[in-house]
Design an enzyme around this catalytic site. Structure first.
Site, short mmCIF file in Angstrom:
data_model
loop_
_atom_site.label_atom_id
_atom_site.label_comp_id
_atom_site.label_asym_id
_atom_site.label_seq_id
_atom_site.Cartn_x
_atom_site.Cartn_y
_atom_site.Cartn_z
N ASP A 82 -5.17 -5.49 -8.61
CA ASP A 82 -4.40 -4.49 -9.38
C ASP A 82 -4.22 -4.95 -10.82
O ASP A 82 -4.35 -4.16 -11.77
CB ASP A 82 -3.03 -4.28 -8.73
CG ASP A 82 -3.14 -3.72 -7.33
OD1 ASP A 82 -4.19 -3.13 -7.01
OD2 ASP A 82 -2.18 -3.88 -6.54
N GLU A 142 0.83 -1.21 0.00
CA GLU A 142 0.00 0.00 0.00
C GLU A 142 0.87 1.26 0.00
O GLU A 142 0.50 2.27 -0.61
CB GLU A 142 -0.93 0.00 1.22
CG GLU A 142 -1.88 -1.19 1.28
CD GLU A 142 -2.71 -1.35 0.03
OE1 GLU A 142 -3.00 -0.33 -0.64
OE2 GLU A 142 -3.07 -2.50 -0.29
#
Length: 649
Positions: free
Chosen positions: A535, A461
Site C-alpha cells: 500500500d 482488508e
C-alpha cells in the site's frame, strides 16, 4: 512423396569429424597396448633364479637394457625342453618378426649386476652372449612431440566455433561469415499462416500496415499520382499489444520476401560486425525487392547517440545505428524496400531514426478497449471447448487493462484450471479463477496464520472495502478476500473504470482507499504492522506522479519533471529548495488522505467490525455481502456481480 524423401534426408544422421578423431586415437592406443603386451606375466623371473639357470648352462643370451634396468633372458634349445622351463616359451597376441625372450627380470645397480654376471660366467665352459642396449619407443616420442601442437590447434578451433555462434548452418554461423545478416527470410517457399484475420482489434493499426502491403502489391496505384512509397513504419506500444503479431500478419499477407530479425542480432563482440550485417541485410533485401524488413525491438541498436556517460562503451552500437540510418535514407537509396520496426521504448530512440524519410509513419498500438477485448477473446476462445452460453461480453468487462498477450494467457490458464478439476468444458468460473491467478498470483491456502494475524488481515482488508464503499471516485468493489495469493496476504478486488484522463479527486480517493487498511489497524489495534508495504509503495508512486509528472499540486505548480529519454542524466532538473518542497508535498498528500481514512472509519466502526467478522468466517465475500452489511453505496457503483456460490472455497 518428394516431401517424405526430403524429411528422410533431413532426419539422416549427419557425419561428424569427431568420429575420425576417435578412431585415430583408438587405433593409436590399441597399438600401444598390444605392442607393450608381447609376453605373459608368467615369464617374469628373479635375479637369483637367473643366476641358477646361468650356472646350469641353460642361458644362451642376455640382453641388458640399461635405461629401464631390465634383463631379457634367452634360453638354449636344450634348456627349453627341460621340465622346469616348459612354461617359458613366450605366447604373443600379435605376430612378431623378432625372437622374444623366455624370461625377464629387473636388476638393481648395473655395476653390481655386471660384476656378479662376470664372476658367474668366468668358470662356465660355454659362456652366454651378453649384450647391452637402450630401448626407445618411437611412437611415444612422436606423440609427446606433436601432442602440444594438437592441443593448441584443438583449443583454437573450439574458441573460434564458440565465438562464431557454432558450426551450424545459416549466415553468420561460420567465422568467415560472421559479418553476414542473421535475418530469417520468409518468401513464396515459406508458408506463413498468420493473416490479418488472426489479428483481433487494432483496427487503426491494421489499416496502416494493410496500406503498406498494398504499396508493395499495387505500387502503380499510388505512384501514378506522384506519390512515393513510404520508407518505413514504426510500431510503438506497450508490451503484449500485438506489434510482432501485426508483423507476422504482414508476412502472411504481403506475398513478398520478408526479412525478420531482432535488434540484438546486429550486436556482436567483434568491432564492425553490426554495420557489416546491416549492409548485408539491405543488400539481400534490395536484390529481392520489392521486400519488407522487420526489426523487432529496434531500441537495442536505435538508442539515442551520445547519451551514455561512458562514450567509448557504445561506439560499436552507434556505428551500427549510423549504418542503418545511411541504408534507410542516404545517397544509395533502396527502392521498394520497406522497413517495419517495433519497440515499446520509442522515447529513447534517436531523433535521426524517427524523422520522416526513414520511419515515415509511427503506428501506435495501444491496449485494447472493451470492444477490442471482446474481439480478441473470440479469437483465443476458438480452440477451447467452451461451456454453452459463455458470455464473452462479461469476460471483456472483467479484464480492463489487459493486453492481447494477457488475454491469450488468460484463456490458456482457464483451460488448465478446468482440466485440473476434470471438467469437460471451460466454464465462466474457470475464467474468473484465471483472472485471480494472473492478477493476484497463486492461491496459498497452505499458509497457517495465527488467530491474531488472521484478525489483523481481516480488519486491514475490511478497511479498504469500507473506505472505497463511501468515496465517490473510488473504483467499484468486486470482492474482498483474506486468502493469500502471491506476495499478498489478502486483497480487495476492484474493477477499474476505463478512462483516458484522471482528475485530482480520483487520485486523492484512490490514495485514501489504499491507506484505509493501515487506518483500520490503527483504529482497532492502536498500532500498525508491516502488512501495508504494498500500500505504501502504491500511494507514494501516485502522490509522486501528481506532484512531479502531472502538475496536480498547487504549491509546486504547473510544471512537470518527467524525463522519459533520460536527457537530464545524473543532474536533477530542479534546485535543492524545490526538491525539499516536492518531498514535503508528497508527504502531505499521503498524510492528509490517511487522516481522512481514519476519520471515515472511526465514524463507520460498527460496519468495519461486521465486515471483518464476516471475512474471518467466510474468507471471501462479494458485492451482495457488502450491500447486506454496508447498505447500498451512496454513489451507485455497479460493477459486474460475481455469484459467490461459484467461488471455490
Amino acid at each position: 512423396m518428394a516431401k517424405d524423401k526430403k524429411n528422410a534426408k533431413e532426419n539422416k544422421p549427419k557425419f561428424s569429424p569427431y568420429w575420425i578423431y576417435g578412431i585415430i586415437i583408438a587405433l593409436f592406443l590399441g597399438f600401444q597396448l598390444f605392442s607393450g603386451a608381447s609376453y605373459q606375466e608368467g615369464n617374469i623371473t628373479t635375479p637369483s633364479d637367473f643366476f641358477k639357470y646361468l650356472k646350469d648352462g641353460d642361458v644362451a643370451r642376455v640382453d641388458i637394457i640399461k635405461n629401464t634396468r631390465v634383463a631379457k633372458v634367452y634360453l638354449t634349445k636344450d634348456a627349453q625342453e627341460k621340465e622346469i622351463h616348459k612354461n617359458s616359451k613366450p605366447e604373443t597376441f600379435i605376430p612378431s618378426a623378432t625372437k622374444l625372450p623366455n624370461y625377464k627380470f629387473e636388476f638393481g645397480d648395473l655395476q653390481n649386476f655386471e660384476n656378479e654376471l662376470n664372476t658367474t660366467t668366468e668358470n662356465l665352459a660355454t659362456k652366454p652372449v651378453v649384450k647391452f642396449d637402450t630401448e626407445t619407443n618411437d611412437w611415444s616420442n612422436l606423440l609427446m612431440g606433436i601432442l602440444p601442437f594438437i592441443l593448441l590447434i584443438g583449443v583454437w578451433v573450439f574458441i573460434m566455433r564458440r565465438m562464431s555462434g557454432g558450426a551450424g548452418g545459416g549466415a553468420g554461423g561460420q567465422i568467415f561469415n560472421i559479418g553476414k545478416s542473421k535475418a530469417k527470410l520468409f518468401d513464396e517457399n515459406t508458408e506463413v499462416k498468420t493473416t490479418f484475420k488472426d489479428v483481433a482489434g487494432l483496427e487503426g493499426a491494421k489499416e496502416e500496415v494493410q496500406e503498406i502491403v498494398d504499396f508493395l502489391k499495387f505500387p502503380e496505384k499510388y505512384t501514378t499520382l506522384g506519390g512515393k512509397i513510404p520508407k518505413g513504419a514504426l510500431l510503438v506500444g506497450p508490451p503484449g499489444t500485438g506489434k510482432t503479431l501485426l508483423a507476422k500478419a504482414v508476412a502472411g499477407e504481403a506475398k513478398v520476401p520478408f526479412f525478420s530479425l531482432s535488434g540484438s542480432d546486429f550486436v556482436e563482440m567483434f568491432v564492425g560486425v553490426g554495420a557489416s550485417r546491416v549492409r548485408d541485410l539491405f543488400k539481400q533485401a534490395k536484390e529481392k525487392s520489392p521486400s519488407i524488413i522487420f526489426i523487432d525491438e529496434i531500441d537495442a541498436i536505435g538508442r539515442a547517440r551520445g547519451k551514455n556517460a561512458m562514450s567509448g562503451s557504445n561506439d560499436e552500437r552507434e556505428n551500427t545505428l549510423n549504418q542503418l540510418l545511411t541504408e534507410m535514407d542516404g545517397f544509395g537509396t533502396n527502392t521498394n524496400v520497406i522497413v517495419i520496426a517495433a519497440t515499446n521504448r520509442a522515447d529513447i530512440l534517436d531523433k535521426a531514426l524517427m524523422r520522416a524519410g526513414r520511419f515515415d509513419r509511427q503506428i501506435f498500438v495501444d491496449l485494447p478497449n472493451l470492444s477490442e477485448r471482446k474481439a480478441i477473446f473470440e479469437v483465443h476462445l476458438r480452440p477451447l471447448k467452451k461451456a454453452p452460453g459463455l458470455d464473452i461480453e462479461f469476460l471483456s468487462k472483467q479484464t480492463p487493462g489487459f493486453s492481447g498477450a494477457d488475454i491469450a494467457n488468460l484463456c490458456n490458464e482457464a483451460a488448465l484450471i478446468a482440466a485440473r478439476t476434470n471438467k469437460k468444458a471451460v466454464e465462466k468460473q474457470d475464467f474468473l479463477d484465471a483472472v485471480d491467478r494472473i492478477i493476484g498470483g497463486l492461491e496459498r491456502r497452505s499458509n497457517l496464520f495465527s488467530v491474531e494475524e488472521k484478525r489483523t488481515i481481516a480488519y486491514h482488508e475490511a478497511g479498504h472495502a469500507v473506505v472505497s464503499w463511501f468515496l465517490e471516485h473510488a473504483d467499484p468493489l468486486v470482492k474482498v478476500t483474506i486468502v493469500p495469493r502471491g506476495r499478498s496476504l489478502g486483497a480487495a478486488w476492484y474493477l477499474p473504470q476505463e478512462a483516458y484522463i484522471t482528475r485530482t479527486n480520483k487520485f486523492l480517493d484512490e490514495i485514501c482507499v489504499t491507506m484505509g487498511g493501515r487506518a483500520a489497524e490503527k483504529i482497532i489495534f492502536n498500532e500498525i504492522s508491516t502488512g501495508a508495504l504494498g500500500d505504501l509503495e502504491s500511494v507514494t508512486k501516485k502522490a509522486k506522479a501528481m506532484v512531479m509528472i502531472y502538475g496536480l499540486n498547487e504549491k509546486v505548480g504547473n510544471i512537470t519533471y518527467y524525463d522519459p529519454a533520460g536527457e537530464s542524466g545524473f543532474v536533477k532538473p530542479y534546485s535543492e529548495k524545490t526538491a525539499e518542497l516536492i518531498d514535503n508535498e508528497i508527504k502531505d498528500i499521503i498524510e492528509v488522505q490517511y487522516q481522512r481514512a481514519v476519520e471515515l472509519l472511526s465514524s463507520k466502526k460498527d460496519l468495519l467490525d461486521k465486515l471483518a467478522q464476516r471475512l474471518i468466517e467466510r474468507e471471501v465475500i462479494f458485492k451482495d455481502d457488502l450491500e447486506e452489511l454496508l447498505g447500498i453505496s451512496p454513489f451507485k457503483k455497479s460493477p459486474v456481480i460475481i455469484d459467490k456460490t461459484e467461488e471455490k472455497e
